[in-house]
Design a protein around this motif. Structure first.
Motif, PDB file in Angstrom:
ATOM      1  N   ILE A  46      14.304  37.130 -50.026  1.00  0.00           N
ATOM      2  CA  ILE A  46      14.692  36.638 -51.344  1.00  0.00           C
ATOM      3  C   ILE A  46      16.199  36.435 -51.348  1.00  0.00           C
ATOM      4  O   ILE A  46      16.951  37.301 -50.883  1.00  0.00           O
ATOM      5  N   VAL A  47      16.643  35.314 -51.870  1.00  0.00           N
ATOM      6  CA  VAL A  47      18.067  35.014 -51.981  1.00  0.00           C
ATOM      7  C   VAL A  47      18.399  34.873 -53.462  1.00  0.00           C
ATOM      8  O   VAL A  47      17.689  34.169 -54.196  1.00  0.00           O
ATOM      9  N   ILE A  48      19.444  35.550 -53.897  1.00  0.00           N
ATOM     10  CA  ILE A  48      19.856  35.484 -55.294  1.00  0.00           C
ATOM     11  C   ILE A  48      21.132  34.666 -55.392  1.00  0.00           C
ATOM     12  O   ILE A  48      22.133  34.971 -54.737  1.00  0.00           O
ATOM     13  N   ASN A  49      21.079  33.618 -56.206  1.00  0.00           N
ATOM     14  CA  ASN A  49      22.265  32.815 -56.449  1.00  0.00           C
ATOM     15  C   ASN A  49      23.048  33.393 -57.607  1.00  0.00           C
ATOM     16  O   ASN A  49      22.686  33.227 -58.773  1.00  0.00           O
ATOM     17  N   ALA A  50      24.143  34.078 -57.289  1.00  0.00           N
ATOM     18  CA  ALA A  50      25.054  34.611 -58.302  1.00  0.00           C
ATOM     19  C   ALA A  50      26.429  33.983 -58.134  1.00  0.00           C
ATOM     20  O   ALA A  50      27.441  34.576 -58.477  1.00  0.00           O
ATOM     21  N   THR A  51      26.464  32.765 -57.583  1.00  0.00           N
ATOM     22  CA  THR A  51      27.717  32.043 -57.434  1.00  0.00           C
ATOM     23  C   THR A  51      28.033  31.336 -58.754  1.00  0.00           C
ATOM     24  O   THR A  51      27.140  31.114 -59.568  1.00  0.00           O
ATOM     25  N   PRO A  52      29.296  30.989 -58.996  1.00  0.00           N
ATOM     26  CA  PRO A  52      29.627  30.242 -60.220  1.00  0.00           C
ATOM     27  C   PRO A  52      28.811  28.957 -60.302  1.00  0.00           C
ATOM     28  O   PRO A  52      28.762  28.160 -59.359  1.00  0.00           O
ATOM     29  N   GLY A  53      28.146  28.754 -61.446  1.00  0.00           N
ATOM     30  CA  GLY A  53      27.167  27.677 -61.564  1.00  0.00           C
ATOM     31  C   GLY A  53      27.711  26.290 -61.316  1.00  0.00           C
ATOM     32  O   GLY A  53      26.985  25.416 -60.818  1.00  0.00           O
ATOM     33  N   ALA A  54      28.981  26.064 -61.621  1.00  0.00           N
ATOM     34  CA  ALA A  54      29.534  24.723 -61.463  1.00  0.00           C
ATOM     35  C   ALA A  54      29.558  24.278 -60.004  1.00  0.00           C
ATOM     36  O   ALA A  54      29.490  23.082 -59.716  1.00  0.00           O
ATOM     37  N   GLY A  55      29.631  25.225 -59.078  1.00  0.00           N
ATOM     38  CA  GLY A  55      29.661  24.880 -57.661  1.00  0.00           C
ATOM     39  C   GLY A  55      28.408  25.245 -56.900  1.00  0.00           C
ATOM     40  O   GLY A  55      28.330  25.034 -55.682  1.00  0.00           O
ATOM     41  N   SER A  56      27.408  25.770 -57.610  1.00  0.00           N
ATOM     42  CA  SER A  56      26.218  26.285 -56.932  1.00  0.00           C
ATOM     43  C   SER A  56      25.433  25.219 -56.186  1.00  0.00           C
ATOM     44  O   SER A  56      24.948  25.448 -55.073  1.00  0.00           O
ATOM     45  N   LEU A  57      25.285  24.057 -56.784  1.00  0.00           N
ATOM     46  CA  LEU A  57      24.420  23.036 -56.185  1.00  0.00           C
ATOM     47  C   LEU A  57      24.942  22.626 -54.815  1.00  0.00           C
ATOM     48  O   LEU A  57      24.178  22.608 -53.835  1.00  0.00           O
ATOM     49  N   ASP A  58      26.209  22.301 -54.705  1.00  0.00           N
ATOM     50  CA  ASP A  58      26.769  21.905 -53.414  1.00  0.00           C
ATOM     51  C   ASP A  58      26.686  23.039 -52.405  1.00  0.00           C
ATOM     52  O   ASP A  58      26.340  22.836 -51.237  1.00  0.00           O
ATOM     53  N   ARG A  59      26.985  24.249 -52.864  1.00  0.00           N
ATOM     54  CA  ARG A  59      27.012  25.410 -51.969  1.00  0.00           C
ATOM     55  C   ARG A  59      25.625  25.695 -51.409  1.00  0.00           C
ATOM     56  O   ARG A  59      25.471  25.974 -50.218  1.00  0.00           O
ATOM     57  N   LEU A  60      24.605  25.630 -52.259  1.00  0.00           N
ATOM     58  CA  LEU A  60      23.261  25.974 -51.805  1.00  0.00           C
ATOM     59  C   LEU A  60      22.573  24.819 -51.090  1.00  0.00           C
ATOM     60  O   LEU A  60      21.774  25.047 -50.173  1.00  0.00           O
ATOM     61  N   ALA A  61      22.876  23.588 -51.474  1.00  0.00           N
ATOM     62  CA  ALA A  61      22.287  22.444 -50.775  1.00  0.00           C
ATOM     63  C   ALA A  61      22.699  22.441 -49.310  1.00  0.00           C
ATOM     64  O   ALA A  61      21.939  21.992 -48.446  1.00  0.00           O
ATOM     65  N   ALA A  62      23.878  22.976 -49.024  1.00  0.00           N
ATOM     66  CA  ALA A  62      24.349  23.056 -47.640  1.00  0.00           C
ATOM     67  C   ALA A  62      23.568  24.089 -46.828  1.00  0.00           C
ATOM     68  O   ALA A  62      23.675  24.129 -45.600  1.00  0.00           O
ATOM     69  N   LEU A  63      22.765  24.914 -47.524  1.00  0.00           N
ATOM     70  CA  LEU A  63      21.976  25.960 -46.853  1.00  0.00           C
ATOM     71  C   LEU A  63      20.487  25.600 -46.821  1.00  0.00           C
ATOM     72  O   LEU A  63      19.633  26.487 -46.721  1.00  0.00           O
ATOM     73  N   ARG A  64      20.191  24.321 -46.886  1.00  0.00           N
ATOM     74  CA  ARG A  64      18.783  23.900 -46.999  1.00  0.00           C
ATOM     75  C   ARG A  64      17.919  24.475 -45.883  1.00  0.00           C
ATOM     76  O   ARG A  64      16.811  24.958 -46.127  1.00  0.00           O
ATOM     77  N   GLY A  65      18.408  24.452 -44.664  1.00  0.00           N
ATOM     78  CA  GLY A  65      17.627  24.987 -43.551  1.00  0.00           C
ATOM     79  C   GLY A  65      17.423  26.485 -43.656  1.00  0.00           C
ATOM     80  O   GLY A  65      16.312  27.001 -43.445  1.00  0.00           O
ATOM     81  N   GLU A  66      18.479  27.196 -44.002  1.00  0.00           N
ATOM     82  CA  GLU A  66      18.395  28.668 -44.094  1.00  0.00           C
ATOM     83  C   GLU A  66      17.512  29.109 -45.259  1.00  0.00           C
ATOM     84  O   GLU A  66      16.931  30.199 -45.236  1.00  0.00           O
ATOM     85  N   LEU A  67      17.426  28.276 -46.308  1.00  0.00           N
ATOM     86  CA  LEU A  67      16.649  28.636 -47.494  1.00  0.00           C
ATOM     87  C   LEU A  67      15.202  28.156 -47.437  1.00  0.00           C
ATOM     88  O   LEU A  67      14.432  28.415 -48.362  1.00  0.00           O
ATOM     89  N   ILE A  71      12.388  32.547 -51.371  1.00  0.00           N
ATOM     90  CA  ILE A  71      12.449  32.541 -52.833  1.00  0.00           C
ATOM     91  C   ILE A  71      13.921  32.570 -53.215  1.00  0.00           C
ATOM     92  O   ILE A  71      14.669  33.453 -52.779  1.00  0.00           O
ATOM     93  N   LEU A  72      14.343  31.607 -54.009  1.00  0.00           N
ATOM     94  CA  LEU A  72      15.720  31.560 -54.498  1.00  0.00           C
ATOM     95  C   LEU A  72      15.712  31.932 -55.968  1.00  0.00           C
ATOM     96  O   LEU A  72      15.164  31.209 -56.804  1.00  0.00           O
ATOM     97  N   VAL A  73      16.305  33.063 -56.286  1.00  0.00           N
ATOM     98  CA  VAL A  73      16.404  33.530 -57.662  1.00  0.00           C
ATOM     99  C   VAL A  73      17.744  33.055 -58.210  1.00  0.00           C
ATOM    100  O   VAL A  73      18.802  33.497 -57.752  1.00  0.00           O
ATOM    101  N   ASP A  74      17.693  32.151 -59.172  1.00  0.00           N
ATOM    102  CA  ASP A  74      18.910  31.568 -59.723  1.00  0.00           C
ATOM    103  C   ASP A  74      19.234  32.245 -61.049  1.00  0.00           C
ATOM    104  O   ASP A  74      18.498  32.094 -62.025  1.00  0.00           O
ATOM    105  N   VAL A  75      20.346  32.979 -61.086  1.00  0.00           N
ATOM    106  CA  VAL A  75      20.759  33.664 -62.316  1.00  0.00           C
ATOM    107  C   VAL A  75      21.995  33.020 -62.927  1.00  0.00           C
ATOM    108  O   VAL A  75      22.548  33.536 -63.907  1.00  0.00           O
TER     109      VAL A  75
END
Length: 198
Positions: A46-67, A71-75
Protein backbone atom coordinates in the motif's frame (compact mmCIF):
# COMPACT_ATOMS: atom_id res chain seq x y z
CA UNK A 1 1.01 -6.44 9.37
CA UNK A 2 1.03 -4.63 6.04
CA UNK A 3 4.03 -3.16 4.22
CA UNK A 4 3.22 0.50 3.63
CA UNK A 5 5.10 3.32 1.91
CA UNK A 6 4.26 6.91 2.88
CA UNK A 7 5.16 9.46 0.24
CA UNK A 8 5.60 12.81 1.96
CA UNK A 9 7.23 13.41 5.33
CA UNK A 10 5.50 16.60 6.43
CA UNK A 11 2.94 16.84 9.23
CA UNK A 12 0.44 14.56 7.49
CA UNK A 13 2.90 11.94 6.27
CA UNK A 14 4.86 11.95 9.50
CA UNK A 15 1.75 11.54 11.65
CA UNK A 16 0.44 8.72 9.50
CA UNK A 17 3.80 6.93 9.47
CA UNK A 18 4.10 7.12 13.26
CA UNK A 19 0.55 5.91 13.87
CA UNK A 20 0.75 3.10 11.33
CA UNK A 21 4.03 1.89 12.81
CA UNK A 22 2.46 1.97 16.26
CA UNK A 23 -0.44 -0.09 14.86
CA UNK A 24 2.02 -2.82 13.84
CA UNK A 25 2.53 -2.11 10.15
CA UNK A 26 5.91 -2.06 8.44
CA UNK A 27 6.25 1.54 7.25
CA UNK A 28 8.77 3.25 5.00
CA UNK A 29 8.72 7.04 4.61
CA UNK A 30 10.07 8.40 1.35
CA UNK A 31 11.92 11.69 1.72
CA UNK A 32 13.02 13.93 -1.13
CA UNK A 33 16.24 12.02 -1.80
CA UNK A 34 16.56 10.92 -5.45
CA UNK A 35 14.96 7.53 -5.95
CA UNK A 36 13.52 7.34 -2.43
CA UNK A 37 9.88 7.41 -3.56
CA UNK A 38 10.46 4.81 -6.27
CA UNK A 39 12.22 2.44 -3.88
CA UNK A 40 9.55 2.86 -1.18
CA UNK A 41 6.70 2.31 -3.65
CA UNK A 42 8.35 -0.71 -5.24
CA UNK A 43 8.65 -2.58 -1.93
CA UNK A 44 5.21 -1.74 -0.47
CA UNK A 45 1.77 -3.26 -0.81
CA UNK A 46 0.00 0.00 0.00
CA UNK A 47 1.31 3.45 -0.90
CA UNK A 48 -0.04 6.55 0.81
CA UNK A 49 0.10 9.85 -1.04
CA UNK A 50 0.71 12.53 1.59
CA UNK A 51 2.58 14.85 -0.77
CA UNK A 52 1.31 18.42 -1.35
CA UNK A 53 -1.69 18.01 -3.65
CA UNK A 54 -0.66 20.65 -6.16
CA UNK A 55 2.37 18.57 -7.19
CA UNK A 56 1.04 15.08 -6.53
CA UNK A 57 -0.06 14.21 -10.05
CA UNK A 58 3.32 14.82 -11.69
CA UNK A 59 5.19 13.18 -8.81
CA UNK A 60 3.10 10.01 -8.81
CA UNK A 61 2.68 9.71 -12.58
CA UNK A 62 6.46 9.38 -12.72
CA UNK A 63 6.10 6.25 -10.54
CA UNK A 64 3.66 4.45 -12.83
CA UNK A 65 5.78 1.31 -13.04
CA UNK A 66 6.47 1.14 -9.31
CA UNK A 67 2.78 1.69 -8.49
CA UNK A 68 1.48 -1.03 -10.81
CA UNK A 69 -0.84 -3.44 -8.95
CA UNK A 70 -0.54 -1.39 -5.73
CA UNK A 71 -3.23 0.28 -3.67
CA UNK A 72 -2.66 4.04 -3.66
CA UNK A 73 -4.33 5.77 -0.73
CA UNK A 74 -4.70 9.44 -1.61
CA UNK A 75 -5.19 11.71 1.41
CA UNK A 76 -4.18 14.96 -0.32
CA UNK A 77 -6.26 17.81 -1.67
CA UNK A 78 -5.14 19.69 -4.77
CA UNK A 79 -5.83 23.38 -4.17
CA UNK A 80 -4.78 26.83 -5.21
CA UNK A 81 -3.77 28.63 -2.03
CA UNK A 82 -4.72 32.18 -1.16
CA UNK A 83 -2.39 34.90 0.14
CA UNK A 84 -2.64 33.48 3.68
CA UNK A 85 -1.50 30.03 2.52
CA UNK A 86 -4.91 28.45 3.08
CA UNK A 87 -6.90 26.77 0.27
CA UNK A 88 -8.77 29.29 -1.87
CA UNK A 89 -9.85 27.21 -4.87
CA UNK A 90 -9.64 23.73 -6.38
CA UNK A 91 -6.83 22.86 -8.77
CA UNK A 92 -9.09 20.44 -10.68
CA UNK A 93 -12.59 21.99 -10.72
CA UNK A 94 -15.11 19.55 -12.14
CA UNK A 95 -12.76 16.69 -11.30
CA UNK A 96 -10.48 15.71 -8.41
CA UNK A 97 -6.90 14.80 -7.69
CA UNK A 98 -8.00 11.20 -7.09
CA UNK A 99 -9.63 10.99 -10.52
CA UNK A 100 -6.58 12.51 -12.17
CA UNK A 101 -4.35 9.98 -10.40
CA UNK A 102 -6.54 7.05 -11.40
CA UNK A 103 -6.50 8.19 -15.03
CA UNK A 104 -2.71 8.60 -15.00
CA UNK A 105 -2.20 5.29 -13.17
CA UNK A 106 -4.63 2.81 -14.77
CA UNK A 107 -2.88 -0.22 -13.27
CA UNK A 108 -3.07 1.20 -9.73
CA UNK A 109 -6.11 0.98 -7.45
CA UNK A 110 -6.66 4.50 -6.12
CA UNK A 111 -8.70 5.03 -2.95
CA UNK A 112 -9.45 8.51 -1.64
CA UNK A 113 -9.90 8.94 2.11
CA UNK A 114 -9.02 11.04 5.20
CA UNK A 115 -9.06 14.30 3.23
CA UNK A 116 -12.04 15.90 5.00
CA UNK A 117 -10.41 16.64 8.36
CA UNK A 118 -7.47 18.34 9.99
CA UNK A 119 -4.49 16.01 10.07
CA UNK A 120 -4.53 15.19 13.85
CA UNK A 121 -7.94 13.51 13.38
CA UNK A 122 -6.60 11.15 10.71
CA UNK A 123 -4.69 9.13 13.27
CA UNK A 124 -6.72 9.88 16.42
CA UNK A 125 -10.41 10.15 15.50
CA UNK A 126 -11.49 9.65 19.10
CA UNK A 127 -10.04 13.06 20.09
CA UNK A 128 -13.23 14.69 18.78
CA UNK A 129 -16.23 15.10 21.06
CA UNK A 130 -18.56 13.68 18.41
CA UNK A 131 -18.16 10.67 16.16
CA UNK A 132 -16.33 11.75 12.98
CA UNK A 133 -16.81 10.42 9.46
CA UNK A 134 -14.17 9.15 7.06
CA UNK A 135 -15.15 8.58 3.44
CA UNK A 136 -13.92 6.10 0.85
CA UNK A 137 -13.96 6.72 -2.90
CA UNK A 138 -12.57 4.24 -5.40
CA UNK A 139 -13.44 1.94 -8.26
CA UNK A 140 -12.07 -1.28 -6.72
CA UNK A 141 -14.23 -2.73 -3.90
CA UNK A 142 -11.44 -5.00 -2.60
CA UNK A 143 -9.02 -2.08 -2.40
CA UNK A 144 -11.58 -0.05 -0.46
CA UNK A 145 -12.09 -2.93 1.96
CA UNK A 146 -8.33 -3.12 2.52
CA UNK A 147 -8.22 0.62 3.19
CA UNK A 148 -11.18 0.31 5.56
CA UNK A 149 -9.20 -2.26 7.55
CA UNK A 150 -6.23 0.10 7.55
CA UNK A 151 -8.38 2.89 8.98
CA UNK A 152 -9.71 0.56 11.67
CA UNK A 153 -6.11 -0.15 12.70
CA UNK A 154 -5.70 3.63 13.16
CA UNK A 155 -8.63 3.79 15.57
CA UNK A 156 -11.51 4.43 13.18
CA UNK A 157 -14.64 2.47 14.08
CA UNK A 158 -16.22 0.69 11.14
CA UNK A 159 -19.49 2.61 11.50
CA UNK A 160 -17.57 5.89 11.11
CA UNK A 161 -16.36 4.89 7.63
CA UNK A 162 -18.68 5.49 4.67
CA UNK A 163 -18.11 4.09 1.18
CA UNK A 164 -19.29 6.81 -1.21
CA UNK A 165 -18.83 4.72 -4.36
CA UNK A 166 -16.54 5.11 -7.34
CA UNK A 167 -13.52 7.37 -7.72
CA UNK A 168 -15.71 10.11 -9.22
CA UNK A 169 -17.25 10.65 -5.77
CA UNK A 170 -13.87 11.97 -4.61
CA UNK A 171 -14.65 15.30 -6.26
CA UNK A 172 -17.29 15.85 -3.56
CA UNK A 173 -14.97 15.20 -0.62
CA UNK A 174 -12.13 17.15 -2.21
CA UNK A 175 -14.46 20.14 -2.67
CA UNK A 176 -15.12 20.02 1.07
CA UNK A 177 -11.57 21.35 1.61
CA UNK A 178 -12.99 24.78 0.78
CA UNK A 179 -14.77 24.72 4.15
CA UNK A 180 -11.49 24.39 5.99
CA UNK A 181 -9.98 27.89 5.75
CA UNK A 182 -13.27 29.49 6.85
CA UNK A 183 -13.59 27.15 9.84
CA UNK A 184 -9.96 27.82 10.82
CA UNK A 185 -10.47 31.59 10.60
CA UNK A 186 -13.63 31.31 12.69
CA UNK A 187 -12.47 28.80 15.31
CA UNK A 188 -8.70 28.49 15.09
CA UNK A 189 -6.60 25.45 14.33
CA UNK A 190 -8.67 23.09 16.46
CA UNK A 191 -9.03 19.49 15.23
CA UNK A 192 -12.28 18.87 13.35
CA UNK A 193 -13.72 16.63 10.65
CA UNK A 194 -16.43 17.36 8.10
CA UNK A 195 -19.07 14.82 9.05
CA UNK A 196 -22.72 13.99 8.40
CA UNK A 197 -25.08 14.34 11.36
CA UNK A 198 -27.44 11.38 11.62
Amino acid sequence: MTRIAVLGNGRVGGSLATALTRAGHEVTVADRAPGAAAHAARTARIVINATPGAGSLDRLAALRGELRDKILVDVSNATVDGPDGLPADLLYPGSSLAEQLQEALPDTRVVKTLNTMLFPVMTAPAILTQAPDAYLSGDDPQAKETVRELLVSLGWRSEWITDLGGIRSARATEAAILFVPHVIRASGFTPFAISIAR
